[in-house]
Write a protein that holds these residues in place. Structure first.
Motif, PDB file in Angstrom:
ATOM      1  N   ASP A  55       6.058  -8.411  -0.305  1.00 34.80           N
ATOM      2  CA  ASP A  55       5.448  -7.149  -0.743  1.00 34.80           C
ATOM      3  C   ASP A  55       3.947  -7.325  -0.925  1.00 34.80           C
ATOM      4  N   PHE A  56       3.593  -8.486  -1.457  1.00 39.41           N
ATOM      5  CA  PHE A  56       2.191  -8.748  -1.727  1.00 39.41           C
ATOM      6  C   PHE A  56       1.369  -8.831  -0.432  1.00 39.41           C
ATOM      7  N   VAL A  57       1.933  -9.464   0.592  1.00 42.73           N
ATOM      8  CA  VAL A  57       1.250  -9.562   1.884  1.00 42.73           C
ATOM      9  C   VAL A  57       0.988  -8.154   2.429  1.00 42.73           C
ATOM     10  N   VAL A  58       2.006  -7.316   2.350  1.00 43.02           N
ATOM     11  CA  VAL A  58       1.878  -5.941   2.826  1.00 43.02           C
ATOM     12  C   VAL A  58       0.820  -5.189   1.999  1.00 43.02           C
ATOM     13  N   GLU A  59       0.839  -5.425   0.701  1.00 46.49           N
ATOM     14  CA  GLU A  59      -0.120  -4.805  -0.220  1.00 46.49           C
ATOM     15  C   GLU A  59      -1.557  -5.192   0.147  1.00 46.49           C
ATOM     16  N   LEU A  60      -1.763  -6.457   0.475  1.00 50.07           N
ATOM     17  CA  LEU A  60      -3.091  -6.937   0.869  1.00 50.07           C
ATOM     18  C   LEU A  60      -3.601  -6.147   2.070  1.00 50.07           C
ATOM     19  N   ALA A  61      -2.722  -5.968   3.056  1.00 53.99           N
ATOM     20  CA  ALA A  61      -3.118  -5.245   4.264  1.00 53.99           C
ATOM     21  C   ALA A  61      -3.403  -3.784   3.935  1.00 53.99           C
ATOM     22  N   ARG A  62      -2.537  -3.206   3.133  1.00 52.89           N
ATOM     23  CA  ARG A  62      -2.731  -1.806   2.739  1.00 52.89           C
ATOM     24  C   ARG A  62      -4.078  -1.622   2.055  1.00 52.89           C
ATOM     25  N   GLY A  63      -4.501  -2.656   1.309  1.00 50.69           N
ATOM     26  CA  GLY A  63      -5.782  -2.602   0.618  1.00 50.69           C
ATOM     27  C   GLY A  63      -6.974  -2.869   1.531  1.00 50.69           C
ATOM     28  N   GLY A  64      -6.706  -3.117   2.825  1.00 53.25           N
ATOM     29  CA  GLY A  64      -7.810  -3.273   3.765  1.00 53.25           C
ATOM     30  C   GLY A  64      -8.187  -4.704   4.082  1.00 53.25           C
ATOM     31  N   ALA A  65      -7.416  -5.673   3.599  1.00 51.89           N
ATOM     32  CA  ALA A  65      -7.720  -7.066   3.926  1.00 51.89           C
ATOM     33  C   ALA A  65      -7.248  -7.377   5.341  1.00 51.89           C
ATOM     34  N   LYS A 120     -11.295 -10.636   1.236  1.00 49.68           N
ATOM     35  CA  LYS A 120     -11.329  -9.725   2.383  1.00 49.68           C
ATOM     36  C   LYS A 120     -10.462 -10.253   3.523  1.00 49.68           C
ATOM     37  N   VAL A 121     -10.520 -11.575   3.685  1.00 50.58           N
ATOM     38  CA  VAL A 121      -9.741 -12.215   4.742  1.00 50.58           C
ATOM     39  C   VAL A 121      -8.818 -13.226   4.081  1.00 50.58           C
ATOM     40  N   VAL A 159      -8.959 -10.310  13.923  1.00 47.07           N
ATOM     41  CA  VAL A 159      -8.084  -9.616  12.981  1.00 47.07           C
ATOM     42  C   VAL A 159      -8.866  -8.454  12.397  1.00 47.07           C
ATOM     43  N   ARG A 160      -8.282  -7.271  12.433  1.00 51.01           N
ATOM     44  CA  ARG A 160      -8.958  -6.090  11.912  1.00 51.01           C
ATOM     45  C   ARG A 160      -8.577  -5.842  10.450  1.00 51.01           C
ATOM     46  N   PRO A 161      -9.392  -5.096   9.747  1.00 49.75           N
ATOM     47  CA  PRO A 161      -9.022  -4.806   8.350  1.00 49.75           C
ATOM     48  C   PRO A 161      -7.714  -4.030   8.325  1.00 49.75           C
ATOM     49  N   GLY A 162      -6.845  -4.370   7.411  1.00 44.62           N
ATOM     50  CA  GLY A 162      -5.567  -3.671   7.317  1.00 44.62           C
ATOM     51  C   GLY A 162      -4.527  -4.202   8.274  1.00 44.62           C
ATOM     52  N   GLU A 163      -4.853  -5.288   8.959  1.00 36.61           N
ATOM     53  CA  GLU A 163      -3.926  -5.812   9.965  1.00 36.61           C
ATOM     54  C   GLU A 163      -3.365  -7.163   9.520  1.00 36.61           C
ATOM     55  N   ILE A 164      -2.088  -7.379   9.793  1.00 38.48           N
ATOM     56  CA  ILE A 164      -1.473  -8.682   9.548  1.00 38.48           C
ATOM     57  C   ILE A 164      -1.209  -9.316  10.906  1.00 38.48           C
TER      58      ILE A 164
END
Ligand SMILES: Nc1ncnc2c1ncn2[C@@H]1O[C@H](COP(=O)(O)OP(=O)(O)OP(=O)(O)O)[C@@H](O)[C@H]1O
Ligand SMILES: [Mg+2]
Length: 509
Positions: free
Chosen positions: A437-447, A416-417, A278-283
């Motif tokens: 929204d929160f899941v998307v926000e996490l990815a946007r933040g680089g998790a 981070k993960v 899994v890469r940063p910013g990826e779900i």
């Protein structure tokens, strides 16, 4: 002929200064499935508990089969033919399945089952089509299995009125469908089923009448004919809801180094040779049927179960995997079973959230209460947790609000993960959108985010990429932006499109 089973008139209920039920007047008939719906904290479980004898009431009258009740306790309710299946299951983990089913009933006094009870168990289990093993210890069962035990328990008591508080929240679509057969059979047998659920499809498919609650009041009661998903949602929320999924941020470029790498992971819980990244910013979604190993993989990565193989975080080997070390490495895990693995019910919201993250809210080993309060309040606001006191005792929160506290607890430390196992289970439609929204926000933040959901549409719509899992293995890596729900089902069941035998839909969709 249909007659009155339970009548509530002008029922009021407060806890301290909080009034949670207001002038509730409602009649449940024999031979009906009566759905009770509303947002988290609307008062559904509390209403059920009053009918079931678990809560007293401050004003109004409760009439059961024509008789106003006096001393009203769970035992008195059971004697009058009312049984409740609780949202937060109430089984005795040390006992077997059959012992739990017959617990407290005459013949089972010494904890030993008679031959007749074995017979009865088999008949009950067959009736419901659950296939439970009567001799298993309940502590060893998965949450879905435990839910079935709770259902058998109520039916074994031969209740005339059965209150089911979110009985399908951890069942697969197949299992839920079987339960609906049982519910219809109970109804056709002249019993009353009070069905509390957040699945509006289930309401539309099984209920004869529906009562919609908001803020401790009844919005309306009526026949199910003429209701639609939209009309129900609108009545629940008081406004039309946005039920679409939020748009995903673009996926990270191909060449981005993975933040999490899993290589050749195997475990005694049934995982074999799993490799994912899994890469940063990826779900990334783990897509599979119940029992395919999704939760087991999440638990192995987080160190909740032992496993063999390699896990790397940001390129560095992470070998000694335990939950504590995982938190220190920036991992967060929201488990599927919140009662058993997540919350300390006798504690308040604040320590429940901060406990795994004391480093964050302390300086030189000394707790900074101001910082702890600030972060807790932020989480309460973010997820709209009700009631919003940071010192509220979690035991008294509604099921959905407990779920939000649990979610906050694990994402509190800006991980981070993040691994989310069924994050929107048991929450209402508004909270569900906030979680998305929160899941998307996490990815946007680089998790780097791993998402597990039995709802195929949810996991596919919210993931960039997905791994299809079957029997503890990865069978395929897929692009979720082009994968359809049908497609996924066909592949999971390994059925060729157009083949004679259609797939059995064991996945909630
Ligand atoms: N024993 C209790 N003490 C204090 N407050 C309580 C208690 N039981 C329930 N409440 C409060 O009553 C309100 C209604 O809770 P209830 O559990 O009935 O909601 P619900 O509609 O079942 O919600 P959910 O969908 O989240 O399960 C909530 O604000 C809850 O915090
Ligand atoms: Mg509830």
């Amino acid at each position: 002929m249909s007659e009155e089973a339970v009548r509530l008139a002008g029922i009021e209920k407060s806890f301290g200064s909080a009034k949670i039920l207001n002038d509730i007047s409602l009649t449940f008939m024999t031979g009906e499935v009566h759905a009770l719906i509303g947002e988290n904290g609307a008062g559904k479980s509390s209403l059920g508990k009053i009918v079931g004898g678990y809560y007293s009431f401050d004003a109004g009258t409760l009439t059961v089969f024509g008789k106003p009740v006096g001393q009203w306790t769970p035992r008195a309710a059971l004697t009058s033919g009312i049984a409740m299946i609780h949202q937060e299951l109430q089984l005795v983990p040390e006992l077997t399945v059959a012992q739990n089913v017959f617990l407290g009933m005459e013949a089972n006094r010494a904890g030993v089952l008679s031959g007749g009870e074995h017979e009865r168990f088999r008949a009950l289990d067959q009736r419901c089509g659950f296939g439970l093993d009567p001799g298993r210890i309940v502590a060893d069962l998965r949450i879905a299995e435990r839910q079935k035990v709770e259902i058998l328990r109520a039916i074994a008591r031969d209740a005339r009125v059965i209150i089911m508080d979110e009985p399908t929240s951890s069942l697969t679509a197949d299992e839920a469908e079987r339960l609906h057969h049982v519910i219809r059979w109970l109804r056709d047998d002249g019993r009353t089923v009070i069905y509390v659920t957040h699945f509006l499809d289930h309401v539309l498919a099984t209920a004869d009448r529906v009562t919609i609650m908001r803020d401790g009041r009844i919005v309306r009661t009526g026949g199910i004919a003429g209701e639609t998903k939209e009309s129900l949602i609108e009545a629940m929320l008081g406004e039309p809801a946005d039920v679409a999924f939020p748009p995903l941020p673009p996926p990270p470029p191909i060449e981005t180094k993975p933040l999490l790498e899993v290589i050749g992971l195997s475990s005694d819980t049934g995982l074999s040779d799993i490799s994912i990244d899994v890469r940063p910013g990826e779900i990334v979604g783990l897509i599979g049927l119940v029992g395919s190993g999704r939760s087991e993989l999440a638990r192995a990565i987080f160190g909740a179960d032992p496993s063999r193989g390699t896990v790397r975080i940001a390129g560095a080997d992470y070998a000694n995997r335990t939950p504590r070390n995982s938190v220190a490495h920036g991992l967060a895990f929201v488990p599927e079973d919140r009662r058993k693995q997540g919350l300390d019910l006798v504690q308040a919201v604040r320590p429940n959230m901060s406990l795994p993250h004391l480093g964050l809210v302390s300086r030189l080993g000394v707790l900074r209460p101001g910082e702890e309060r600030r972060r807790t309040a932020e989480m309460i606001r973010h997820f709209n947790i009700v009631p919003g006191q940071i010192d509220g005792e979690v035991a008294y929160y509604s099921g959905g609000n407990q779920q939000k506290v649990l979610l906050s607890k694990w994402v509190y430390g800006a991980p981070k993960v993040v691994i989310l196992d069924e994050p929107s289970r048991g929450v209402d439609i508004g909270a569900r959108r906030r979680i998305h929204d929160f899941v998307v926000e996490l990815a946007r933040g680089g998790a780097a985010v791993i998402l597990i959901s039995s709802e195929l549409e949810e996991v596919i719509s919210l993931s960039h990429r997905g791994y299809l899992m079957r029997e503890g293995r990865i069978i395929e890596c897929v692009d979720c932006r082009t994968l359809g729900v049908e497609d996924a089902l066909f592949r999971l069941f390994n059925v060729q499109r157009g083949a004679e035998a259609g797939p059995r839909t064991e996945v909630r969709s």
